[in-house]
Design an enzyme around this catalytic site. Structure first.
Site, PDB file in Angstrom:
ATOM      1  N   THR A 125       0.809  -1.217   0.000  1.00  0.00           N
ATOM      2  CA  THR A 125       0.000   0.000   0.000  1.00  0.00           C
ATOM      3  C   THR A 125       0.845   1.271   0.000  1.00  0.00           C
ATOM      4  OG1 THR A 125      -1.759  -1.152   1.200  1.00  0.00           O
ATOM      5  CG2 THR A 125      -1.807   1.252   1.234  1.00  0.00           C
ATOM      6  N   LYS A 148      -0.753  -0.957  -4.273  1.00  0.00           N
ATOM      7  CA  LYS A 148      -2.128  -0.497  -4.068  1.00  0.00           C
ATOM      8  C   LYS A 148      -2.061   0.963  -3.632  1.00  0.00           C
ATOM      9  CE  LYS A 148      -6.267  -1.306  -1.270  1.00  0.00           C
ATOM     10  NZ  LYS A 148      -7.037  -2.323  -0.539  1.00  0.00           N
ATOM     11  N   LYS A 150      -3.631   4.467  -2.477  1.00  0.00           N
ATOM     12  CA  LYS A 150      -4.766   5.111  -1.826  1.00  0.00           C
ATOM     13  C   LYS A 150      -5.023   6.470  -2.467  1.00  0.00           C
ATOM     14  CE  LYS A 150      -5.845   2.161   1.478  1.00  0.00           C
ATOM     15  NZ  LYS A 150      -7.206   1.566   1.609  1.00  0.00           N
ATOM     16  N   ASP A 224     -15.802  -2.716  -1.945  1.00  0.00           N
ATOM     17  CA  ASP A 224     -15.200  -2.937  -0.632  1.00  0.00           C
ATOM     18  C   ASP A 224     -16.198  -2.545   0.446  1.00  0.00           C
ATOM     19  OD1 ASP A 224     -13.742  -3.154   1.687  1.00  0.00           O
ATOM     20  OD2 ASP A 224     -12.126  -1.834   1.081  1.00  0.00           O
ATOM     21  N   LYS A 246     -13.043  -9.145   3.261  1.00  0.00           N
ATOM     22  CA  LYS A 246     -12.270  -8.886   4.470  1.00  0.00           C
ATOM     23  C   LYS A 246     -12.946  -9.589   5.642  1.00  0.00           C
ATOM     24  CE  LYS A 246     -10.568  -4.306   3.071  1.00  0.00           C
ATOM     25  NZ  LYS A 246     -10.639  -2.856   3.347  1.00  0.00           N
ATOM     26  N   CYS A 274      -7.665  -6.639   3.954  1.00  0.00           N
ATOM     27  CA  CYS A 274      -7.513  -6.628   5.407  1.00  0.00           C
ATOM     28  C   CYS A 274      -7.714  -5.227   5.946  1.00  0.00           C
ATOM     29  CB  CYS A 274      -6.128  -7.134   5.806  1.00  0.00           C
ATOM     30  SG  CYS A 274      -4.763  -6.075   5.224  1.00  0.00           S
TER      31      CYS A 274
END
Length: 327
Positions: A125, A148, A150, A224, A246, A274
């Protein structure tokens, strides 16, 4: 033999902090459950999430309320009806899986139908920030195969372009955490197309995502915050191309495996993701992750320290957990 319940909270410092569209954090606050039956011990960890109305105190109280039921013989199967999906049930469900593995000698992977678990590639991330800050962070991780990113709404085209320039060879997925709007969707999508992004997580707020049915989606879009359990899939089918499973949303491994099977049958791409926790929270998620298209279980890499033993990472590859950790 009676099963005894123990609940505690722990705080784990995050290396350099962590920022998404909803705010910043310096510590991961987790709840740890231990189930003891004679010489055998099962553990589970959850991460209460304010976005879903959860707090550490509330989750601990919900878990502690189950103590008498557990002493009277509550099973993992019965737990699915005794508690709603969410972080509290997740910690208990995972602790039951671990306890079952310890007392039976049958690894959790085998109980879940996986004879030989394999190593998994996790995304890494890049926290939300200015384009320059994100480029600098990306440069440090540019050799990782899958990043990933953000995003946060306004200014996202510049952010994703800066990340791509800093990591020209990495595969990219992005996570907007509900920060886009119908007005900014097309511009942000075009920037992602230009950067070669291959998956976009939760671009729109979950309460207004129905408009996705009318928008062009040249890049697959992943649910998500809009997805919790298998009961959500029918509504999401016209809107999303992928789902992010998740355990803190599904309420544990048990429902996660049901969700995985149903999502596959409905031709969704699957990510297993997660919250920001330790290796004890990631370890159970490696069961459904064995069959995922995308794995995002990098949280221990973002902490200053982890549980011992923890998951073993070789770069961005995760090895299945050892029994001393979980399962």
């Amino acid at each position: 033999m009676t099963v005894a319940l123990e609940v505690r909270t722990d705080s784990w410092p995050i290396a350099g902090g962590f920022t998404i569209a909803r705010g910043s954090r310096t510590h991961a606050h987790v709840v740890t459950v231990t189930l003891r039956e004679g010489p055998d011990t099962g553990r589970g960890e959850c991460v209460p999430y304010a976005r879903y109305g959860e707090s550490v105190e509330g989750v601990m109280a919900d878990i502690e309320k189950m103590g008498p039921e557990i002493e009277r013989g509550l099973t993992r199967e019965a737990l699915q009806q005794a508690m709603p999906a969410g972080a509290a049930r997740n910690a208990l469900d995972c602790a039951f899986w671990d306890l079952e593995a310890k007392r039976s000698g049958v690894p959790a992977f085998r109980a879940a139908g996986v004879d030989t678990p394999h190593d998994m590639l996790t995304a890494f991330t890049i926290s939300l920030g200015t384009p320059d800050k994100m480029a600098a962070d990306t440069a440090k991780a540019k050799d990782r195969p899958l990043l990933k990113v953000k995003l946060g709404g306004d200014g996202d085209p510049a952010r994703i372009a800066a990340v791509r320039q800093a990591a020209p060879d990495a595969r990219l997925i992005v996570d907007a955490n509900e920060a886009w709007s119908a007005d900014t969707f097309a511009e942000n999508m075009a920037a992602c197309v230009a950067a070669g992004v291959e998956l976009i997580e939760q671009p729109l707020p979950s309460d207004s995502d129905s408009i996705l049915a009318t928008l062009e989606r040249p890049i697959p879009v992943c649910a998500d915050e809009s997805l919790h359990t298998s009961a959500d899939l029918e509504r999401l089918a016209p809107l999303y191309d992928a789902v992010n499973i998740k355990l803190d949303k599904t309420g544990g491994v048990t429902e996660a495996l049901v969700l995985l099977e149903k999502a596959r049958a409905m031709d969704f791409k699957v990510m297993v993701g997660c919250m920001l926790g330790t290796s004890l929270a990631m370890a159970p998620a490696t069961l459904p992750a064995q069959q995922a298209d995308y794995v995002d279980l990098d949280a221990p890499l973002l902490l200053e320290r982890d549980r011992e033993p923890g998951l073993v990472f070789s770069g961005s590859m995760i090895s299945p957990p050892v029994a001393d950790l979980w399962g």
